[in-house]
Scaffold this motif. Sequence first.
Motif, PDB file in Angstrom:
ATOM      1  N   ARG A 449       0.827  -1.204   0.000  1.00  0.00           N
ATOM      2  CA  ARG A 449       0.000   0.000   0.000  1.00  0.00           C
ATOM      3  C   ARG A 449       0.865   1.259   0.000  1.00  0.00           C
ATOM      4  O   ARG A 449       0.460   2.295  -0.546  1.00  0.00           O
ATOM      5  CB  ARG A 449      -0.939  -0.009   1.210  1.00  0.00           C
ATOM      6  N   ILE A 450       2.036   1.161   0.599  1.00  0.00           N
ATOM      7  CA  ILE A 450       2.975   2.285   0.527  1.00  0.00           C
ATOM      8  C   ILE A 450       3.356   2.534  -0.930  1.00  0.00           C
ATOM      9  O   ILE A 450       3.380   3.671  -1.402  1.00  0.00           O
ATOM     10  CB  ILE A 450       4.219   2.009   1.386  1.00  0.00           C
ATOM     11  N   GLU A 451       3.619   1.460  -1.665  1.00  0.00           N
ATOM     12  CA  GLU A 451       3.941   1.591  -3.090  1.00  0.00           C
ATOM     13  C   GLU A 451       2.802   2.255  -3.849  1.00  0.00           C
ATOM     14  O   GLU A 451       3.014   3.171  -4.648  1.00  0.00           O
ATOM     15  CB  GLU A 451       4.208   0.211  -3.692  1.00  0.00           C
ATOM     16  N   ALA A 452       1.571   1.768  -3.603  1.00  0.00           N
ATOM     17  CA  ALA A 452       0.413   2.306  -4.320  1.00  0.00           C
ATOM     18  C   ALA A 452       0.181   3.767  -3.966  1.00  0.00           C
ATOM     19  O   ALA A 452      -0.177   4.581  -4.824  1.00  0.00           O
ATOM     20  CB  ALA A 452      -0.826   1.470  -3.998  1.00  0.00           C
ATOM     21  N   LEU A 453       0.381   4.117  -2.695  1.00  0.00           N
ATOM     22  CA  LEU A 453       0.218   5.505  -2.289  1.00  0.00           C
ATOM     23  C   LEU A 453       1.258   6.394  -2.961  1.00  0.00           C
ATOM     24  O   LEU A 453       0.967   7.536  -3.349  1.00  0.00           O
ATOM     25  CB  LEU A 453       0.322   5.633  -0.771  1.00  0.00           C
ATOM     26  N   MET A 454       2.472   5.885  -3.124  1.00  0.00           N
ATOM     27  CA  MET A 454       3.501   6.646  -3.841  1.00  0.00           C
ATOM     28  C   MET A 454       3.070   6.907  -5.275  1.00  0.00           C
ATOM     29  O   MET A 454       3.359   7.962  -5.851  1.00  0.00           O
ATOM     30  CB  MET A 454       4.838   5.892  -3.794  1.00  0.00           C
ATOM     31  N   MET A 455       2.342   5.951  -5.860  1.00  0.00           N
ATOM     32  CA  MET A 455       1.821   6.143  -7.212  1.00  0.00           C
ATOM     33  C   MET A 455       0.766   7.251  -7.231  1.00  0.00           C
ATOM     34  O   MET A 455       0.757   8.126  -8.115  1.00  0.00           O
ATOM     35  CB  MET A 455       1.223   4.828  -7.725  1.00  0.00           C
ATOM     36  N   ILE A 456      -0.138   7.265  -6.217  1.00  0.00           N
ATOM     37  CA  ILE A 456      -1.158   8.307  -6.133  1.00  0.00           C
ATOM     38  C   ILE A 456      -0.507   9.671  -5.921  1.00  0.00           C
ATOM     39  O   ILE A 456      -0.915  10.681  -6.516  1.00  0.00           O
ATOM     40  CB  ILE A 456      -2.145   8.008  -4.993  1.00  0.00           C
ATOM     41  N   MET A 457       0.528   9.710  -5.076  1.00  0.00           N
ATOM     42  CA  MET A 457       1.251  10.962  -4.842  1.00  0.00           C
ATOM     43  C   MET A 457       1.811  11.517  -6.149  1.00  0.00           C
ATOM     44  O   MET A 457       1.695  12.713  -6.443  1.00  0.00           O
ATOM     45  CB  MET A 457       2.394  10.724  -3.854  1.00  0.00           C
ATOM     46  N   THR A 458       2.414  10.644  -6.939  1.00  0.00           N
ATOM     47  CA  THR A 458       3.033  11.090  -8.192  1.00  0.00           C
ATOM     48  C   THR A 458       1.971  11.483  -9.207  1.00  0.00           C
ATOM     49  O   THR A 458       2.157  12.415 -10.002  1.00  0.00           O
ATOM     50  CB  THR A 458       3.937   9.987  -8.763  1.00  0.00           C
ATOM     51  N   LEU A 459       0.826  10.785  -9.194  1.00  0.00           N
ATOM     52  CA  LEU A 459      -0.287  11.150 -10.067  1.00  0.00           C
ATOM     53  C   LEU A 459      -0.822  12.534  -9.697  1.00  0.00           C
ATOM     54  O   LEU A 459      -1.216  13.326 -10.562  1.00  0.00           O
ATOM     55  CB  LEU A 459      -1.396  10.094  -9.947  1.00  0.00           C
ATOM     56  N   THR A 460      -0.826  12.833  -8.406  1.00  0.00           N
ATOM     57  CA  THR A 460      -1.239  14.164  -7.943  1.00  0.00           C
ATOM     58  C   THR A 460      -0.286  15.229  -8.471  1.00  0.00           C
ATOM     59  O   THR A 460      -0.708  16.306  -8.907  1.00  0.00           O
ATOM     60  CB  THR A 460      -1.279  14.198  -6.403  1.00  0.00           C
ATOM     61  N   LEU A 461       1.007  14.931  -8.427  1.00  0.00           N
ATOM     62  CA  LEU A 461       2.004  15.855  -8.985  1.00  0.00           C
ATOM     63  C   LEU A 461       1.774  16.055 -10.471  1.00  0.00           C
ATOM     64  O   LEU A 461       1.906  17.171 -10.990  1.00  0.00           O
ATOM     65  CB  LEU A 461       3.410  15.311  -8.725  1.00  0.00           C
ATOM     66  N   LEU A 462       1.428  14.980 -11.172  1.00  0.00           N
ATOM     67  CA  LEU A 462       1.150  15.075 -12.616  1.00  0.00           C
ATOM     68  C   LEU A 462       0.001  16.048 -12.873  1.00  0.00           C
ATOM     69  O   LEU A 462       0.090  16.926 -13.743  1.00  0.00           O
ATOM     70  CB  LEU A 462       0.822  13.685 -13.165  1.00  0.00           C
ATOM     71  N   VAL A 463      -1.103  15.889 -12.127  1.00  0.00           N
ATOM     72  CA  VAL A 463      -2.260  16.774 -12.301  1.00  0.00           C
ATOM     73  C   VAL A 463      -1.868  18.220 -12.045  1.00  0.00           C
ATOM     74  O   VAL A 463      -2.234  19.132 -12.812  1.00  0.00           O
ATOM     75  CB  VAL A 463      -3.403  16.343 -11.362  1.00  0.00           C
ATOM     76  N   TYR A 464      -1.105  18.457 -10.987  1.00  0.00           N
ATOM     77  CA  TYR A 464      -0.693  19.817 -10.630  1.00  0.00           C
ATOM     78  C   TYR A 464       0.184  20.421 -11.734  1.00  0.00           C
ATOM     79  O   TYR A 464      -0.059  21.549 -12.186  1.00  0.00           O
ATOM     80  CB  TYR A 464       0.054  19.803  -9.307  1.00  0.00           C
ATOM     81  N   ASN A 465       1.219  19.687 -12.165  1.00  0.00           N
ATOM     82  CA  ASN A 465       2.156  20.229 -13.162  1.00  0.00           C
ATOM     83  C   ASN A 465       1.487  20.490 -14.504  1.00  0.00           C
ATOM     84  O   ASN A 465       1.722  21.518 -15.139  1.00  0.00           O
ATOM     85  CB  ASN A 465       3.340  19.280 -13.341  1.00  0.00           C
ATOM     86  N   VAL A 466       0.652  19.550 -14.944  1.00  0.00           N
ATOM     87  CA  VAL A 466      -0.035  19.732 -16.231  1.00  0.00           C
ATOM     88  C   VAL A 466      -1.012  20.897 -16.132  1.00  0.00           C
ATOM     89  O   VAL A 466      -1.109  21.726 -17.047  1.00  0.00           O
ATOM     90  CB  VAL A 466      -0.754  18.437 -16.653  1.00  0.00           C
ATOM     91  N   GLY A 467      -1.749  20.982 -15.006  1.00  0.00           N
ATOM     92  CA  GLY A 467      -2.688  22.091 -14.834  1.00  0.00           C
ATOM     93  C   GLY A 467      -1.989  23.435 -14.854  1.00  0.00           C
ATOM     94  O   GLY A 467      -2.473  24.395 -15.479  1.00  0.00           O
ATOM     95  N   GLN A 468      -0.854  23.530 -14.195  1.00  0.00           N
ATOM     96  CA  GLN A 468      -0.101  24.780 -14.170  1.00  0.00           C
ATOM     97  C   GLN A 468       0.417  25.132 -15.563  1.00  0.00           C
ATOM     98  O   GLN A 468       0.366  26.295 -15.990  1.00  0.00           O
ATOM     99  CB  GLN A 468       1.051  24.664 -13.184  1.00  0.00           C
ATOM    100  N   TYR A 469       0.897  24.123 -16.293  1.00  0.00           N
ATOM    101  CA  TYR A 469       1.399  24.347 -17.653  1.00  0.00           C
ATOM    102  C   TYR A 469       0.281  24.812 -18.574  1.00  0.00           C
ATOM    103  O   TYR A 469       0.455  25.770 -19.339  1.00  0.00           O
ATOM    104  CB  TYR A 469       2.024  23.066 -18.180  1.00  0.00           C
TER     105      TYR A 469
END
Length: 558
Positions: A449-469
Amino acid sequence: MAAISQDALRTAAMDHHGLVAALCHDLKIAERIDRRLLPDVQRKVSPGIASIAMIINGLGFTNRTLYLTHRFFESKPIEHLLGIALEAKDLTDHTLARALDDIAEYGTSKLFAEVAFEIAQDHGLLSKTNHLDTTSLSVHGEYDVHDQSKVIEVTHGFSKDHRPDLKQVVLSLVVNGPSALPLWMEPLDGNSSDKVSFHETIKQVEKFRLQIDLDGHFKWIADSALYTKDRLLKSNDYCWVTRVPENITEAKKLVEKPFEGISWVTFDGGYKLSRFESSYGGIKQRWLLVFSEQAYNREKKSLEQKILKEGEKLKQELWHFCNQIFHCEKDALDALEDLRKDYKLHKIDGKSIILSKHMGRGRPKKNAEKIGFGYKVETFFERDTAEIEKLLNKKGRFILATNNLDIEGYKDEDILEEYKEQQDVERGFRFLKDPWFMVDEIFLKLPRRIEALMMIMTLTLLVYNVGQYWLREKLRKEETTLPNQLGKQIQKPTLRWIFQIMEGVSVARLYDETLSHIIQELITNLNELRKKIIHLFGETAMKLYGLIPKNLAKGVEM
């Protein structure tokens, strides 16, 4: 006009969460996840919807941990944000944990890569240059050592958070393109080494590239951990740019070379470059000696502070040292030599002095013989100007290396600019470790679950970076601006600042007497600036904030 019952009028905080929900919808994140994890199964809260809920929570900047996601949504218009009829109580820790288990079973890196590559290709965000780095994430509490499905080992290792007392995991991250889109994430053991993991990550990404029939190798940019004779320079089957470790003799000599003996080319931003050829490791390479005036001034100031601090410490230590008594001259001079080794920035000179006294009691007779009983050392010190000049000569300098020898096709200044973009990865790590982010510290019990949460964290970063761009590109194309914190009109606001501007937007609902049906619903506190922001985010966001009537919104389904 009849008075409205206090219970009949209720509000829910929309704030900036509608913008996040719109981004997730436009990127089709839930759809892409559910297509892989639930092809034939229906569930009230699908893994994709659970992932969106965690992303909205993560970008809520309320510092609520994962298991409090249902509390986060209690005051939000959940059916607007998630697009389906749900209640906050449906988002229990059990529901979210089940979604994390589904992600782990499918494969965290595999799922993230498939989703990220699709997004990058669908929206024209994919470039040929990848930036690679790792960071450590601290783990609190106990975890289940009997979790047989675990891939990573939660253990002690080199802590980039400076928390060696805590066990940790490592996140390997690849960032790509103009939006700094996270293209690949990989959970690693807490004691993994960058010198090994960098090369393994590159292999995995290049293998995945072949699986999706993406033509051409990526160009890889990373820090000096990539530059290894036994790995990088042995394979050498893709283009790379990296910093050269200065413990290599050839690099050390080049960095220490006198400034006047180097042919520099000056560029904007206070940079100077000088090109050299190297065959280190048996591979022909282009080396760029880089001088940064900004870095030089910063490092020079730091060195001056270090010299002053060392001088004060040395002054105190010499006072004690000069009052010591040694049995013989050799012991005194040896002690002085040992002292010199601890102070590299100062010269310490001294001489031994014999200590003597008269034998016997009482007042000594005239011309009575004295007998030596020990030695002291008289010292004085000054700055070691030669050593300091040698150190200053190295300040503000570093070496970049690439195996691309096409000087015209890949110019020296382009190498420097692309390496400077390595900070996109570092910015991503700072974002993930922000104390106001959802999971700046991990408390989950199961490694999977730690691994999966790290995936969600990175997906959140993706949404933030793409939205800002996307926002910045829209501002540029429409030749318009938004105010920053000081009221100055700019075209490159941070998305976090935009989120703050949206604070206070609410959904107001008027219910009937039974409190079971909504008579009227309004989005409140939409001033002209907030409306402009919503328009910039597009049709999905406009619908969520009520700027497009539902029956007139074309092609927008929530």
